[in-house]
Design a protein around this motif. Structure first.
Motif, PDB file in Angstrom:
ATOM      1  N   PRO A 139       4.624  -3.622  -7.192  1.00  0.00           N
ATOM      2  CA  PRO A 139       3.532  -3.725  -7.392  1.00  0.00           C
ATOM      3  C   PRO A 139       2.809  -3.066  -6.780  1.00  0.00           C
ATOM      4  CG  PRO A 139       4.508  -6.463  -8.460  1.00  0.00           C
ATOM      5  CD  PRO A 139       5.085  -5.275  -7.755  1.00  0.00           C
ATOM      6  N   ILE A 140       1.384  -2.006  -6.967  1.00  0.00           N
ATOM      7  CA  ILE A 140       0.969  -1.739  -5.820  1.00  0.00           C
ATOM      8  C   ILE A 140      -0.660  -2.622  -5.686  1.00  0.00           C
ATOM      9  CG2 ILE A 140       0.457   0.350  -5.089  1.00  0.00           C
ATOM     10  CD1 ILE A 140       3.846  -0.338  -5.210  1.00  0.00           C
ATOM     11  N   ASP A 141      -1.342  -2.346  -4.731  1.00  0.00           N
ATOM     12  CA  ASP A 141      -2.605  -2.447  -4.511  1.00  0.00           C
ATOM     13  C   ASP A 141      -3.672  -1.811  -3.353  1.00  0.00           C
ATOM     14  OD1 ASP A 141      -2.019  -5.894  -4.797  1.00  0.00           O
ATOM     15  OD2 ASP A 141      -0.164  -6.011  -2.718  1.00  0.00           O
ATOM     16  N   VAL A 192       3.871  -0.962   3.216  1.00  0.00           N
ATOM     17  CA  VAL A 192       3.333   0.499   3.134  1.00  0.00           C
ATOM     18  C   VAL A 192       4.696   1.086   2.338  1.00  0.00           C
ATOM     19  CG1 VAL A 192       2.948   2.476   3.899  1.00  0.00           C
ATOM     20  CG2 VAL A 192       1.534   0.704   4.919  1.00  0.00           C
ATOM     21  N   ILE A 193       4.855   1.990   1.682  1.00  0.00           N
ATOM     22  CA  ILE A 193       5.662   2.780   1.169  1.00  0.00           C
ATOM     23  C   ILE A 193       5.361   4.499   0.777  1.00  0.00           C
ATOM     24  CG2 ILE A 193       7.254   3.175  -1.377  1.00  0.00           C
ATOM     25  CD1 ILE A 193       6.551   0.137  -2.320  1.00  0.00           C
ATOM     26  N   GLY A 194       6.295   5.187   2.180  1.00  0.00           N
ATOM     27  CA  GLY A 194       5.680   5.709   1.929  1.00  0.00           C
ATOM     28  C   GLY A 194       6.549   6.997   1.454  1.00  0.00           C
ATOM     29  N   LEU A 195       5.603   8.145   0.824  1.00  0.00           N
ATOM     30  CA  LEU A 195       6.055   8.886  -0.758  1.00  0.00           C
ATOM     31  C   LEU A 195       6.009  10.443   0.468  1.00  0.00           C
ATOM     32  CD1 LEU A 195       4.338   8.166  -3.835  1.00  0.00           C
ATOM     33  CD2 LEU A 195       6.517   7.359  -2.634  1.00  0.00           C
ATOM     34  N   ARG A 221       4.074  11.333  -9.112  1.00  0.00           N
ATOM     35  CA  ARG A 221       5.082  10.211  -9.696  1.00  0.00           C
ATOM     36  C   ARG A 221       5.345   8.569  -8.549  1.00  0.00           C
ATOM     37  NH1 ARG A 221      11.508  13.423 -10.118  1.00  0.00           N
ATOM     38  NH2 ARG A 221      11.145  11.513 -10.848  1.00  0.00           N
ATOM     39  N   LEU A 222       3.760   8.424  -7.828  1.00  0.00           N
ATOM     40  CA  LEU A 222       4.201   6.982  -7.372  1.00  0.00           C
ATOM     41  C   LEU A 222       4.055   6.257  -8.885  1.00  0.00           C
ATOM     42  CD1 LEU A 222       0.603   5.950  -8.128  1.00  0.00           C
ATOM     43  CD2 LEU A 222       0.457   8.092  -6.258  1.00  0.00           C
ATOM     44  N   ASP A 223       3.482   6.681  -9.837  1.00  0.00           N
ATOM     45  CA  ASP A 223       4.118   5.879 -10.934  1.00  0.00           C
ATOM     46  C   ASP A 223       5.341   5.087 -11.288  1.00  0.00           C
ATOM     47  OD1 ASP A 223       3.974   7.827 -12.031  1.00  0.00           O
ATOM     48  OD2 ASP A 223       3.403   7.721 -13.827  1.00  0.00           O
ATOM     49  N   ILE A 251       0.612  -1.201   0.017  1.00  0.00           N
ATOM     50  CA  ILE A 251       0.035   0.092   0.416  1.00  0.00           C
ATOM     51  C   ILE A 251       0.826   1.119   0.311  1.00  0.00           C
ATOM     52  CG2 ILE A 251      -1.444   1.201   1.319  1.00  0.00           C
ATOM     53  CD1 ILE A 251      -2.623  -1.400   2.749  1.00  0.00           C
ATOM     54  N   VAL A 252       0.062   2.759  -0.981  1.00  0.00           N
ATOM     55  CA  VAL A 252       0.792   3.455  -0.990  1.00  0.00           C
ATOM     56  C   VAL A 252       0.211   4.188  -0.056  1.00  0.00           C
ATOM     57  CG1 VAL A 252       2.132   4.859  -1.988  1.00  0.00           C
ATOM     58  CG2 VAL A 252       2.266   3.620  -3.149  1.00  0.00           C
TER      59      VAL A 252
END
Length: 325
Positions: free
Chosen positions: A86-88, A46-49, A79-81, A24-25
């Motif tokens: 793979p992101i859910d 989790v990926i935090g931006l 720019r999360l793309d 999850i981002v």
């Protein structure tokens, strides 16, 4: 992580529905409230931006606590793309954080004197640069469109007149001229400088453009069944989210005269037909929640589609201001 209360946390978790082994981002890490709650809700990653170096530093602390489950990345959420994984699901909490408001040196608040800055990423033109370089007509358009300020023309005229003798470098100086022009109380009861500061912050950080790009990016990377959850605090932000999801959830149509479906297939199914708002109890405990609106949707298997990114007509871009400095 004290000092920041994540808004509508139970509602966000319900809309996200985190599951084991998902990635999850958290596109707006801020104080880390959402990230920590997601990690506690399910054995996921989790990926935090965040583009704010202070927020990134807080994120690295969480990464040290949970190195196998949390990763912090310093970047814009638009720019999360570019995430190579793979992101859910994606969650975005749009706007300024309590940390930024509470630090006078960041220049976000008219309640404390500080440098007229307002840059979330601490780079590019500051609010002082914008005030110094935009013309009266450009400032008026900025305050009107991004701040929905009724007295935009009068405020812009006063700023341009006064800056001939002295540049605006402090938050107190800008708040003072706005109060002088429209009085101590605003027409709707808020502090007179609220809308001007809001407009400058949105413009300096290109917040509407960043949001629109992030929505398109989320559509591009989410798989079928992936979830997008957005919490916004301003009518312009909510309008952008509402318009995007309305367009993307509209199914291809046909009629008895033209039974073949026309138009692109829906790329999202709405979870929320109407925005979810904070409860009275939460608003009483955290007044920041009073303007929050949550919208959420689930990605379908239809292809993503491009969408032109809008801009504010009649006002130069930040790059143009940078080149003119």
């Amino acid at each position: 992580m004290s000092g920041h209360v994540p808004v509508m946390l139970p509602e966000v978790l319900e809309a996200l529905a985190p599951q084991a082994d998902q990635v999850i981002v958290d596109g707006t890490f801020g104080g880390g409230g959402y990230s920590r709650a997601i990690l506690a809700a399910a054995p996921c990653r989790v990926i935090g931006l965040d583009r704010d170096p202070d927020a990134v530093a807080r994120g690295h602390l969480l990464a040290q606590e949970m190195p196998s489950r949390f990763t912090m990345v310093e970047t814009q959420f638009s720019r999360l793309d570019e995430i190579d994984h793979p992101i859910d699901a994606v969650v975005l909490d749009i706007g300024v954080s309590s940390f930024q408001i509470d630090q006078a040196e960041r220049g976000f608040s008219f309640m404390q004197d500080g440098p007229l800055d307002m840059r979330m990423g601490k780079d590019g033109p500051s609010a002082a640069d914008v005030i110094a370089q935009l013309s009266e007509a450009e400032l008026s358009a900025l305050f009107h469109h991004y701040g929905e300020e009724r007295e935009a023309r009068r405020i812009a005229r006063a700023i341009v007149t006064d800056r001939v003798d002295k540049p605006y470098l402090r938050t107190s100086e800008l708040a003072g001229v706005v109060a002088r022009v429209i009085g101590r109380k605003h027409h709707d009861g808020i502090h007179p400088a609220t809308r001007v500061f809001q407009a400058l912050r949105i413009y300096v950080n290109d917040e509407i453009g960043e949001l629109e790009k992030a929505l398109v990016a989320a559509e591009a990377i989410l798989p079928a069944g992936g979830r997008l959850v957005v919490v916004s605090f301003h009518s312009l932000e909510d309008r952008a989210v509402k318009t995007f999801l309305a367009e993307r959830s509209k199914a291809a149509s046909g009629s008895r005269h033209t039974p073949t479906l026309t138009g692109p297939a829906a790329s999202f199914d709405l979870i929320t037909r109407k925005p979810v708002v904070a409860s009275d109890a939460e608003i009483a405990a955290n007044p920041r929640a009073r303007s929050a609106k949550l919208r959420a949707a689930i990605r379908t298997c239809a292809p993503a589609r491009p969408r032109p990114i809008s801009g504010l007509r009649g006002v130069p871009t930040l790059d143009q201001i940078r080149r003119a400095a």
